[in-house]
Design a protein around this motif. Structure first.
Motif, PDB file in Angstrom:
ATOM      1  N   ILE A   1       5.259  21.325  -4.480  1.00 33.63           N
ATOM      2  CA  ILE A   1       5.756  22.207  -5.540  1.00 33.63           C
ATOM      3  C   ILE A   1       4.828  22.158  -6.749  1.00 33.63           C
ATOM      4  N   LEU A   2       4.470  20.932  -7.148  1.00 37.02           N
ATOM      5  CA  LEU A   2       3.535  20.771  -8.258  1.00 37.02           C
ATOM      6  C   LEU A   2       2.277  20.125  -7.702  1.00 37.02           C
ATOM      7  N   CYS A   3       1.126  20.700  -8.041  1.00 40.30           N
ATOM      8  CA  CYS A   3      -0.135  20.136  -7.544  1.00 40.30           C
ATOM      9  C   CYS A   3      -0.198  18.656  -7.864  1.00 40.30           C
ATOM     10  N   GLU A   4      -0.520  17.863  -6.856  1.00 41.80           N
ATOM     11  CA  GLU A   4      -0.549  16.415  -7.027  1.00 41.80           C
ATOM     12  C   GLU A   4      -1.534  15.987  -8.106  1.00 41.80           C
ATOM     13  N   ALA A   5      -2.622  16.751  -8.224  1.00 43.13           N
ATOM     14  CA  ALA A   5      -3.679  16.343  -9.148  1.00 43.13           C
ATOM     15  C   ALA A   5      -3.461  16.865 -10.566  1.00 43.13           C
ATOM     16  N   CYS A   6      -3.275  18.200 -10.673  1.00 47.03           N
ATOM     17  CA  CYS A   6      -3.249  18.751 -12.027  1.00 47.03           C
ATOM     18  C   CYS A   6      -1.857  19.178 -12.474  1.00 47.03           C
ATOM     19  N   GLY A   7      -0.916  19.212 -11.547  1.00 44.54           N
ATOM     20  CA  GLY A   7       0.441  19.528 -11.947  1.00 44.54           C
ATOM     21  C   GLY A   7       0.760  21.004 -12.004  1.00 44.54           C
ATOM     22  N   ARG A   8      -0.217  21.850 -11.624  1.00 43.85           N
ATOM     23  CA  ARG A   8       0.033  23.289 -11.661  1.00 43.85           C
ATOM     24  C   ARG A   8       1.213  23.629 -10.741  1.00 43.85           C
TER      25      ARG A   8
END
Lengths: 394, 542
Positions: free
Chosen positions: B17-24
């Motif tokens: 749901i939320l990019c693991e790296a940047c949170g997008r």
């Protein structure tokens, strides 16, 4: 020393009472100057008195320990007062964490009720039966009580939340249940008042009665019998004849006490409603006006988080270690054990609902109330009603 | 399996749901929300992603917290039901359970028994409930811990604006002389034991990440505990025997392969004495009448030496003397012996004199060991008594024949043959307590009862429980996990420079009050504005 111990407990009771008034005062005072940061003068005095009361009660605990030669946590009276001591201790810590005098307005009366309630039972210093002669008595009981007291703080916070959040402008299911909680607290007060009154009057009525096994026994009532024992025959002249006779499988004397408590609670509650013409919840609502709901929610949740591990350690783990030593097995499905497990499961469900299902705020507050009811049930009913290995209280 | 590649370049597993790296925010449905759902960091959980095969369905069922909570609640209610009336193991053995519950509690008691609630905690359905909780624990944990671990490991310092904006604690402020403020903030964060990572002038301050593993650690502890509980059913792991030993008696300890013997030297029962014990107890003692002070069996533990020769008593070697008290069991070789019960004054010997009924003349005394009577007692001068039959716990059965209920001498009865110089064939007499029957007509001689000896009996529980260490280990792990998850918080503060602005967002898994206070202290006098609690803002609007 025994009387010193008793006096210290009495002193702490009075001090908590005064502190409650000061805490309540600190709220009223705030109305005008909302902007003021931190606790005001009233609150500072109140917490000071609370701490003195706490120290005094600690003095009771220590002196009684010295006299008895064992930690005073071995019967109904001792456990109940220690529970109150832990509750006040937990409150003091939370007060300094969150600086909320309002918490005192709700916690201290609960502690007061606990002390008064416990004092209605035998206050004799009793010797320990062999099963209790162990250091685990102190370790297990004090940790369990402390855990329950911290969990109890979430009840106080939950109550504040509900008083503030519930719309009092019209009757609803929510107002009904909130009033039920208040009624429960008032019945405890009723129990204390009725017991004290009849004990001051030195009311004693003896009955001959037939128990469920057909044996004839004698029983002494210390309150006028509303519910009389099975085939009961009043022996003491000039005392109240029972209104209803109970069958042999019901403990008519204990039921009588319950009936008296409910009756007196109802009268006090109805008088209150008649005079004030408002729900108890509605009367309390202005007191909680200035508190932020999410802060109270946080305090309640925090109490559960802090209390749950302490409770598990004391009421389950230490309990199991001791049970293995004293009763040959760490778990035996004794009612007290089962209710400790039920408490554990309940707060586990509480935490899961909160973390994963998002049960914050009011739902969480209701759960905190139910949790405390379970704790109280384990303290009162399991000791007095359900027979088991833990029924030392008598 | 499909992967989702984020604009930042990080490849996320399908379902993220939320990019693991940047949170997008990667899922459309999440984009509309004002605040992102930060549970499990928006990672891809198997249960939320797959729902096709049976395995998926079972997995999804047990991975649901809702199901888990229901299991807990049902177990809770079931457990409470079991305390309404005592369980079968706690009822007195005066009558069969089937009758007892109805007799004591009426029709509700009968219903209770018929439903099997008298043995609720060992019923199949209660065990199924516990087992389901166990399965739920494993699957719930696996479903969450792996993706959560991935996400926390992959997280980058610079987070996407959309991510920061949708955090509960978030604020934007214009800042002058930023560099100076930055240093101050960093120093303060360090003083508060934050781990600080920097990237392109952005900061991620993090602490207490290990508290996120608390729930999984405590679940592992519970699983170990439950496995420990199951081990009890493995033969040899658990021994629960009761040993009644009379004073003076030596008995083999059950389940020790005949290797150990226990002699009961003396049983001691003490009660509190209102004059001798602590004066503070006097009122309580007076009110209760009698309060037990001590139950104690002074025993000697023996070990068998060498091989036993058939028919010969075993050769015993003393191991140790020990006073077994309540709370002080005797432990040896994984066994523990507990003082659990006692019986005072059990009959041990009976004494009779052989006498002539008419002359009252006596011809000697017979002392019979009730636990080991001899066949014949010689009294000299041609007088003797033979024990033809012995009934230690005598009663008449339905057909009027004397029988014995048990081997315990509760109510001993004998058939004696009295041999005298003038009656060489002997006279038969049946002797019980307070009762003599002469089945073959009037006898000339009689066995006169003259006394009894009694002995105390100790009831010792023999326990061996090899599951204890595993159960204790499970309990320890649970406590570590639950403390880890409860007493520490996972806090993160993101500081990001966007043009001339400073964006600050904060997240904690719990105790928001503490996080806000910490941020407030960190930002004080730095010129950076304190971020707001967006949840509170919403509440105030309402």
């Amino acid at each position: 020393m025994v009387s010193l111990s008793g006096n210290l407990l009495f002193a702490s009771f009075i001090l908590y009472l005064i502190a409650t008034v000061f805490f309540a005062g600190s709220i009223k005072d705030k109305k005008g100057k909302l902007k003021e940061k931190g606790p005001n003068k009233w609150a500072k005095i109140a917490i000071f008195i609370t701490i003195i009361g706490f120290i005094s009660q600690l003095g009771y605990f220590i002196t009684r320990w010295i006299v008895a030669g064992h930690a005073p946590v071995s019967n109904m009276f001792e456990f109940g007062t220690f529970f109150a001591l832990s509750l006040v201790g937990a409150f003091i810590v939370l007060y300094y964490m969150y600086k909320t005098p309002l918490l005192g307005v709700f916690t201290l009366p609960v502690a007061l009720l606990l002390i008064a309630f416990s004092s209605m039972f035998s206050r004799d210093i009793s010797p320990l039966i062999p099963a209790l002669q162990s250091h685990w008595l102190y370790i297990h009981v004090t940790t369990a009580a402390l855990g329950q007291a911290i969990l109890g703080m979430s009840f106080a916070a939950g109550l504040i939340y509900l008083v503030k959040a519930i719309d009092q402008s019209k009757p609803s299911k929510r107002t009904f249940w909130l009033e039920t909680i208040m009624f429960g607290l008032i019945c405890t007060l009723g129990f204390v008042l009725v017991t004290t009154t009849f004990s001051l009057l030195d009311y004693k009525a003896e009955f001959n009665w037939i128990d469920k096994n057909g044996q004839q026994l004698k029983q002494e009532y210390t309150m006028p019998a509303i519910t009389g024992p099975n085939e009961g025959e009043l022996l003491t002249a000039g005392k109240f004849e029972p209104l209803v006779e109970m069958p042999g499988i019901i403990n008519a004397k204990k039921l009588n006490t319950v009936v008296w408590s409910l009756l007196s609670g109802t009268i006090i509650y109805l008088l209150f409603r008649l005079i004030i013409r408002k729900r108890v919840g509605a009367v309390l609502q202005p007191v909680v006006k200035n508190i932020k709901l999410d802060l109270v929610d946080e305090i309640g949740y925090r109490s559960v988080l802090i209390g749950f591990p302490v409770f598990t350690l004391g009421a389950l783990i230490f309990a199991m270690i001791w049970a293995q030593i004293a009763w040959t097995r760490f778990w035996g499905w004794d009612p007290k054990e089962v209710w400790a497990l039920i408490t554990f499961l309940f707060y586990a469900a509480f935490l899961h609902l909160r973390l994963s299902k998002g049960w914050h705020g009011e739902k969480s507050a209701w759960l905190a109330v139910v949790g405390f009811v379970i704790i109280m049930f384990n303290f009162v009913a399991v000791n007095l009603v359900i027979a088991g290995l833990h029924s030392y209280a008598g | 399996m499909k992967h989702v590649k984020c604009e930042c370049g990080h490849v996320n597993p399908h379902g993220t749901i939320l990019c693991e790296a940047c949170g997008r925010v990667l899922q459309e449905s999440e984009k509309e929300k004002q605040l992102v759902d930060m549970r499990y960091e928006g990672s891809a959980r198997r249960s939320q992603t797959y729902n096709k095969t049976i395995v998926d369905k079972v997995w999804n069922f047990f991975s649901s917290v809702k199901v888990g909570v229901w299991l807990i609640v049902i177990t809770l209610i079931a457990s409470a039901l079991g305390t309404i009336f005592p369980q079968e193991m706690y009822i007195p053995p005066i009558m069969p359970a089937a009758e007892y519950y109805e007799d004591q509690y009426g029709w509700i008691g009968k219903l209770y028994y018929d439903l099997g609630f008298h043995n609720l905690y060992s019923s199949w359905w209660y065990l199924v409930l516990i087992a389901s909780i166990g399965i739920s624990l494993v699957i719930c944990s696996l479903d969450r811990v792996i993706p959560l671990w991935r996400a926390l490991k992959a997280q980058r310092v610079s987070r996407h604006e959309g991510f920061l904006k949708r955090q509960r604690v978030f604020g934007v402020s214009e800042a002058s002389n930023l560099d100076e403020s930055y240093e101050k903030v960093k120093e303060r964060l360090k003083a508060k034991r934050y781990n600080i990572r920097e990237e392109d002038g952005n900061i991620l301050a993090e602490k207490g990440r290990f508290s996120r593993w608390g729930p999984y650690v405590n679940h592992i502890g519970l699983i170990i505990f439950l496995i420990g509980g199951m081990l009890r059913f493995v033969p040899g792991m658990y021994i629960d025997e009761v040993l009644w030993v009379r004073e003076g008696e030596t008995k083999v300890i059950p389940e020790t392969d005949g290797q150990y013997y226990l002699k009961n030297n003396k049983f001691i029962l003490e009660v509190y004495d209102k004059d001798k014990d602590n004066q503070a107890f006097s009122e309580a003692i007076e009110e209760k009448g009698m309060v037990a002070k001590n139950y104690q069996s002074n025993v000697t533990l023996y070990k068998k030496k060498g091989e036993t020769v058939a028919g010969q008593p075993p050769e015993l070697e003393k191991v140790k003397d020990y006073p077994i008290k309540v709370n002080e069991p005797l432990k040896f070789e994984g066994y523990a012996l507990y003082q659990v019960s006692y019986k005072l004054d059990e009959l041990s010997k009976m004494t009779f004199t052989l006498g002539n009924k008419k002359s009252n003349e006596s011809f000697g005394e017979v002392k019979i060991d009730l636990n080991d009577p001899k066949d014949r007692y010689d009294l000299g001068n041609g007088y003797a008594v033979e024990v033809v039959s012995y009934f230690p716990d005598f009663e008449f059965d339905d057909s009027g024949e004397p029988v014995t209920k048990s081997k315990v001498p509760n109510n001993p009865a004998f058939v004696f043959k009295m041999i005298t110089p003038d009656k060489k064939e002997g006279e038969i007499s049946f002797v019980a307590i307070q009762q003599t029957i002469e089945p073959f007509g009037d006898n000339e001689y009689k066995m006169n009862f003259s006394g009894i000896d009694t002995k105390n009996v100790s009831s010792i529980t023999v326990r061996k429980d090899l599951t204890l260490w595993l159960i204790a280990f499970g309990g320890l792990i649970f406590m570590i996990g639950v403390a880890q998850g409860s007493y520490w918080n996972h806090r993160r503060i993101w500081i990001r420079r966007v043009n001339d602005e400073v964006w600050i967002a904060g997240h904690t898994n719990k105790n928001w009050h503490g996080l806000k206070r910490e941020i407030q202290a960190v930002l004080e006098d730095t010129g950076i504005k304190e971020p707001e609690d967006q949840m509170q803002k919403e509440e105030n609007k309402e």
